[in-house]
Motif scaffolding. Sequence first.
Motif, short mmCIF file in Angstrom:
data_model
loop_
_atom_site.label_atom_id
_atom_site.label_comp_id
_atom_site.label_asym_id
_atom_site.label_seq_id
_atom_site.Cartn_x
_atom_site.Cartn_y
_atom_site.Cartn_z
N GLU A 224 0.85 -1.19 0.00
CA GLU A 224 0.00 0.00 0.00
C GLU A 224 0.88 1.24 0.00
O GLU A 224 1.96 1.23 0.60
CB GLU A 224 -0.92 0.04 1.22
CG GLU A 224 -1.94 -1.06 1.29
CD GLU A 224 -2.81 -0.93 2.53
OE1 GLU A 224 -3.58 0.05 2.62
OE2 GLU A 224 -2.71 -1.79 3.42
N GLU A 225 0.43 2.25 -0.69
CA GLU A 225 1.18 3.51 -0.67
C GLU A 225 1.04 4.22 0.67
O GLU A 225 2.00 4.82 1.16
CB GLU A 225 0.70 4.43 -1.80
CG GLU A 225 1.06 3.93 -3.18
CD GLU A 225 0.70 4.94 -4.25
OE1 GLU A 225 0.24 6.05 -3.88
OE2 GLU A 225 0.88 4.64 -5.44
N ARG A 227 -1.54 4.23 4.58
CA ARG A 227 -2.64 3.72 5.40
C ARG A 227 -2.75 4.57 6.65
O ARG A 227 -1.73 4.85 7.31
CB ARG A 227 -2.40 2.27 5.79
CG ARG A 227 -3.53 1.69 6.67
CD ARG A 227 -3.14 0.37 7.29
NE ARG A 227 -2.80 -0.61 6.28
CZ ARG A 227 -2.28 -1.80 6.57
NH1 ARG A 227 -2.02 -2.10 7.84
NH2 ARG A 227 -1.99 -2.66 5.62
#
Length: 359
Positions: A224-225, A227
């Motif tokens: 994920e880039e 969160r």
Amino acid sequence: RGDKMLIVDRYILRTVMTSVLLVVAVLLALSGLITFVGQLDNVGKGDFGISDALSFVLLVLPQRAFEFMPVAALLGALFGLSRLAAHSELIVLRAAGVTPLRLATSVVAVGILIASLNAALGEFISPPLERYAEQQRALAKYTDLNLSAEQSIWLMHEGLIINASPRSESNWGGGVYVFDFDDERNLTGVGRADSASLGPDQRWTLRSIVETRLDSGQLRSLTEESRKLSAGISPELIRFSEVYPDNMTGRDLHGYINYLRDNDLDASSYEIAFWGRVAGPVAIVLMTLLAMPFAFRFQRDSGTSVTMAIGVIIGLIYFLASRTLANSGQVFDIDPMLIAWAPSLALGLITMVGLFRLR
């Protein structure tokens, strides 16, 4: 009569406060000398020199004053009231119709003033100064070491255990590791983020996340880039995670205890420190009042040497009992409130017996 008693109150206040300040000065001088000698081993490490050692001593002295103020209050009150007894001033006051109970009221007022000043010292002045002193000493000793990158903290938050190296209270860098658990505390995922920062919404955002999750016995890799974590990890928690209970204010202790309880973590050491902060002012008032029976008892046949010796013995017993209970309380799982209040309750009992026998 009211004006006369006001004069008596002021005289008792001036006499006892002067003696307490004198005792505090002596104890600070001794404590400062011992602390300075203890820092000499650090001289020569990195950029830490004599001036740094002196600066460290001066910065930690307020915390030392806060710690031994109950003993200083007892010794100062004993010294001041014993001088009044040695000059027969207590006898004159008694002959003028001033009862021991009325004198005790004046002494209690002095104790409340000392306790209030000491509480302000421990809440607003001494903790930040001691933390700053320790930080400056570490920076001077390890000039070639990036402490923020070498030290990490552990936090627990809503089923997550986070390990990070804090660069500041609003930024984590150098790798953030996140361990995810279910309600039964089984590990369900392990992830690593390059960094994390605190946004204006007071929520932490993890960036560049690589995570391995365990779902139904199968391993899955996720990336994920960014969160966002749920709110609840305040910047103060980062600071508290590297601070001992003795270096925290009462408000900080209360907030950190609530955080530890919410995450089912052991808060006993912080609870002991918190209740010790609450019981401390009461102990100071009792210590001041305890000086009265001894001053009256030895006003004829003994000088201040006997009463001061008694004060030193009582002060040592109180100090050792407080530290012993605090250190052993966690081992034997004793209630933190009982640990903090037991010495003060014992002091209260002794004081009441002494005042009851006072004639």
